[in-house]
Design a protein around this motif. Structure first.
Motif, PDB file in Angstrom:
ATOM      1  N   HIS A  11       1.030 -48.975  68.009  1.00 23.57           N
ATOM      2  CA  HIS A  11      -0.336 -48.926  67.492  1.00 23.57           C
ATOM      3  C   HIS A  11      -1.207 -47.983  68.334  1.00 23.57           C
ATOM      4  N   PHE A  12      -1.525 -46.828  67.760  1.00 28.05           N
ATOM      5  CA  PHE A  12      -2.437 -45.868  68.381  1.00 28.05           C
ATOM      6  C   PHE A  12      -3.870 -46.218  68.002  1.00 28.05           C
ATOM      7  N   PHE A  13      -4.806 -45.669  68.760  1.00 30.74           N
ATOM      8  CA  PHE A  13      -6.223 -45.866  68.481  1.00 30.74           C
ATOM      9  C   PHE A  13      -6.837 -44.515  68.097  1.00 30.74           C
ATOM     10  N   ASN A  14      -7.792 -44.567  67.209  1.00 28.92           N
ATOM     11  CA  ASN A  14      -8.358 -43.369  66.604  1.00 28.92           C
ATOM     12  C   ASN A  14      -9.528 -42.812  67.428  1.00 28.92           C
ATOM     13  N   PRO A  15      -9.553 -41.509  67.707  1.00 27.34           N
ATOM     14  CA  PRO A  15      -8.565 -40.481  67.346  1.00 27.34           C
ATOM     15  C   PRO A  15      -7.386 -40.472  68.327  1.00 27.34           C
ATOM     16  N   ALA A  16      -6.192 -40.450  67.783  1.00 29.19           N
ATOM     17  CA  ALA A  16      -4.985 -40.585  68.596  1.00 29.19           C
ATOM     18  C   ALA A  16      -4.851 -39.537  69.704  1.00 29.19           C
ATOM     19  N   PRO A  17      -5.213 -38.270  69.479  1.00 30.91           N
ATOM     20  CA  PRO A  17      -5.070 -37.293  70.571  1.00 30.91           C
ATOM     21  C   PRO A  17      -5.982 -37.580  71.762  1.00 30.91           C
ATOM     22  N   LEU A  18      -7.090 -38.302  71.540  1.00 33.72           N
ATOM     23  CA  LEU A  18      -8.059 -38.541  72.607  1.00 33.72           C
ATOM     24  C   LEU A  18      -7.954 -39.934  73.224  1.00 33.72           C
ATOM     25  N   MET A  19      -7.640 -40.929  72.415  1.00 29.93           N
ATOM     26  CA  MET A  19      -7.600 -42.298  72.914  1.00 29.93           C
ATOM     27  C   MET A  19      -6.302 -42.560  73.666  1.00 29.93           C
ATOM     28  N   ALA A  20      -6.417 -43.161  74.835  1.00 33.41           N
ATOM     29  CA  ALA A  20      -5.261 -43.301  75.732  1.00 33.41           C
ATOM     30  C   ALA A  20      -4.332 -44.456  75.362  1.00 33.41           C
ATOM     31  N   LEU A  21      -4.874 -45.506  74.761  1.00 34.40           N
ATOM     32  CA  LEU A  21      -4.090 -46.732  74.590  1.00 34.40           C
ATOM     33  C   LEU A  21      -3.078 -46.647  73.448  1.00 34.40           C
ATOM     34  N   VAL A  22      -1.902 -47.228  73.697  1.00 36.95           N
ATOM     35  CA  VAL A  22      -0.918 -47.500  72.647  1.00 36.95           C
ATOM     36  C   VAL A  22      -0.422 -48.929  72.847  1.00 36.95           C
ATOM     37  N   GLU A  23      -0.590 -49.766  71.832  1.00 39.69           N
ATOM     38  CA  GLU A  23      -0.043 -51.123  71.880  1.00 39.69           C
ATOM     39  C   GLU A  23       1.394 -51.078  71.360  1.00 39.69           C
ATOM     40  N   VAL A  24       2.337 -51.495  72.204  1.00 45.96           N
ATOM     41  CA  VAL A  24       3.745 -51.550  71.818  1.00 45.96           C
ATOM     42  C   VAL A  24       4.048 -52.998  71.457  1.00 45.96           C
ATOM     43  N   ILE A  25       4.318 -53.233  70.170  1.00 49.94           N
ATOM     44  CA  ILE A  25       4.400 -54.601  69.643  1.00 49.94           C
ATOM     45  C   ILE A  25       5.840 -54.971  69.306  1.00 49.94           C
ATOM     46  N   SER A  26       6.303 -56.068  69.862  1.00 50.96           N
ATOM     47  CA  SER A  26       7.639 -56.582  69.565  1.00 50.96           C
ATOM     48  C   SER A  26       7.555 -57.712  68.558  1.00 50.96           C
ATOM     49  N   GLY A  27       8.306 -57.567  67.450  1.00 54.68           N
ATOM     50  CA  GLY A  27       8.454 -58.665  66.512  1.00 54.68           C
ATOM     51  C   GLY A  27       9.530 -59.612  67.002  1.00 54.68           C
ATOM     52  N   LEU A  28       9.743 -60.673  66.253  1.00 59.33           N
ATOM     53  CA  LEU A  28      10.726 -61.677  66.656  1.00 59.33           C
ATOM     54  C   LEU A  28      12.115 -61.081  66.817  1.00 59.33           C
ATOM     55  N   ALA A  29      12.444 -60.079  66.005  1.00 57.85           N
ATOM     56  CA  ALA A  29      13.794 -59.502  66.032  1.00 57.85           C
ATOM     57  C   ALA A  29      13.882 -58.195  66.809  1.00 57.85           C
ATOM     58  N   THR A  30      12.765 -57.643  67.268  1.00 60.75           N
ATOM     59  CA  THR A  30      12.788 -56.337  67.933  1.00 60.75           C
ATOM     60  C   THR A  30      13.676 -56.361  69.171  1.00 60.75           C
ATOM     61  N   ASP A  31      14.592 -55.412  69.246  1.00 65.66           N
ATOM     62  CA  ASP A  31      15.465 -55.299  70.408  1.00 65.66           C
ATOM     63  C   ASP A  31      14.638 -54.871  71.619  1.00 65.66           C
TER      64      ASP A  31
END
Length: 505
Positions: A144-164
């Motif tokens: 999950h990037f934040f808008n505008p993606a080139p400028l905003m630093a955060l990325v949420e990396v989300i694991s679902g129940l099955a995500t390796d």
């Protein structure tokens, strides 16, 4: 886990502002990038937009001509998903509709190689639910990037129940390689930012509904005293009330109507009236040609002091003591319970009780309460309130002292927790719930709120700086005053307070 190899093709599905922004980030990180959009000409238009953005960087000497040419050689649009068969990472950035997204991922699963990582840029949909219909759900992850993606630093990396786990680790490492600040989270409604940020809006909306103060004054207090970039009213006018209200309703529904996330009737009325904010020309403020934004209300000050008395520790407000010294005021230190005497005024930072309640319970005359500030050494504005039996002279004395220290005062109604303190307490509480439920770590909660929505400090780090007990006491007083579960302290906050430790110990 290592990041995605730079020779791996990164494909982005969706040529809107977010998709194009993500593609630009991957491109500038050195990957070959392909863009697909199901709208006729949508992908080509997105590519042209990226090229324009890169040209502007060259014009500003932020990018060399040679790197610009290199980027152009690695960027292209495609006309079908089938052309993405050899991608190493595919990021979906399309409409927030779970059925549409599921269909796209199912199609991609039949096209792509087994080693390809599938990522969704969703801001609210369950990664677990998105992956449930896939043959190999373990390779789907949220990015999950934040808008505008080139400028905003955060990325949420989300694991679902099955995500390796290796998939999530690879995306986390890849985000770092792309010069982003990633945080890890488990797939729950709102993830980190959209969940923890809800009280920032909700408390200000409630204060207006209770006629505590006006939007312009409350915004100024959150900016100048709280250290936030924008107040809740100007920020939601910018976001769009239709969008912000929809997110709040989504989170409220997802948590089975937990009152912590209850939507605001004030905001609903704006949505019903079509007053969405800047994009419609009117929200809490007006934006038509010639519109003048209201000024925050400020109390007039007169007089000053040569000497003040400080009883005990002022806690988070200890910076005021140093400011008094710099202002040439003699400070007499005595034992006591955190009170500041200036003329007739007996001043104290709010602990979450109303001034009338604290004056009665603590036996204080002429009590004036002031709000929390992010930095009492620097703040130029504070909210104050007083008990009904506080004399007019005591009120004037409190205003005069703060003005002598370079602090403007805005009076608000006698309300529990005032403005900044109650908002910060609720942000801390939600952050604590995220950690308690294993959604994310305390460090990642703080990083997410600073990098994702520009908070002056992470909420849990803020609690540590002023003491978790002060936050816990404020919440208990808020809950007692309102009689609502909305303000119940998190079990983790309660535990930390009882153990006398901090979130980052």
């Amino acid at each position: 886990m290592t990041a995605l190899d730079k020779n791996s093709l990164v494909a982005v599905i969706g040529g809107g502002a977010m998709g194009a922004g993500i593609a630009q980030v991957a491109l500038q990180a050195g990957h070959p990038v392909a863009l697909f959009d199901n709208r006729a000409g949508g992908a080509q238009q997105a590519v042209q937009g990226i090229v324009h953005q890169l040209e502007r960087q060259v014009e500003k000497a932020k990018m060399t001509e040679s790197f610009f040419d290199d980027c152009l050689s690695r960027l292209h649009s495609v006309e079908s998903l089938g052309q993405l068969a050899h991608a190493g990472l595919i990021i979906e950035a399309i409409v927030e509709n779970i059925d549409v997204k599921r269909t796209v991922f199912q199609d991609l699963e039949d096209i792509c190689e087994p080693t390809c990582i599938l990522a969704s840029n969703t801001s609210s949909l369950s990664i677990t639910a998105l992956a449930a219909s896939l043959k190999r759900p373990e390779r789907l992850v949220g990015m999950h990037f934040f808008n505008p993606a080139p400028l905003m630093a955060l990325v949420e990396v989300i694991s679902g129940l099955a995500t390796d786990e290796s998939v999530a680790e690879c995306i986390h490492a890849t985000a770092i390689a792309w010069r982003k600040k990633p945080v890890r989270a488990r797939s729950t409604p709102g993830f980190i930012v959209n969940r923890v940020a809800r009280p920032f809006y909700a408390e200000s909306f409630r204060l207006v509904q209770e006629q505590v103060s006006d939007p312009a004054t409350l915004d100024a207090l959150m900016r100048d005293a709280g250290g936030f970039r924008m107040g809740a009213f100007e920020l939601t006018d910018l976001i769009g009330h239709d969008v912000n209200y929809a997110v709040t309703c989504s989170v409220f529904d997802a948590y089975y109507n937990d009152t912590r996330f209850q939507p605001s009737l004030i905001q609903k009325e704006l949505v019903d009236a079509g007053r969405f904010g800047r994009k419609s020309g009117r929200g809490f403020f007006e934006y038509h040609d010639g519109a003048v934004k209201p000024e925050p209300k400020v109390l007039k000050a007169s007089g000053g002091f040569d000497r003040c008395v400080v009883e005990g520790d002022l806690g988070a407000a200890h910076g005021l003591v140093a400011r008094m010294g710099k202002a040439g005021i003699e400070v007499v230190l005595r034992g006591g319970s955190g009170l500041l005497h200036a003329g007739e005024a007996v001043m104290a930072m709010s602990d979450g009780r109303m001034a009338c309640q604290r004056a009665r319970e603590d036996g204080l005359q002429n009590l004036v309460l002031f709000d929390l500030a992010h930095d009492f050494n620097q703040t130029n504005r504070l909210a104050i309130t007083w008990a009904s039996n506080t004399s007019e002279q005591a009120r004037a004395d409190a205003v005069a002292l703060l003005a002598q220290l370079g602090i403007q005062t805005s009076a608000v109604a006698d309300v529990p927790g005032l403005v900044v303190l109650r908002t910060v307490a609720m942000l801390v509480n939600e952050g604590a719930e995220v950690v308690l439920h294993g959604v994310s770590s305390a460090a990642d909660v703080d990083l997410a709120m600073v990098a994702g929505v520009n908070y002056p400090i992470g909420p849990l780090a803020w609690a540590d700086s002023i003491s978790p007990k002060a936050i816990f006491d404020c919440l208990e007083h808020l809950q007692a005053s309102y009689g609502e579960e909305r303000y119940r302290p998190s079990l983790l906050l309660r535990r930390i307070t009882q153990e006398g430790r901090r979130f980052h110990d």
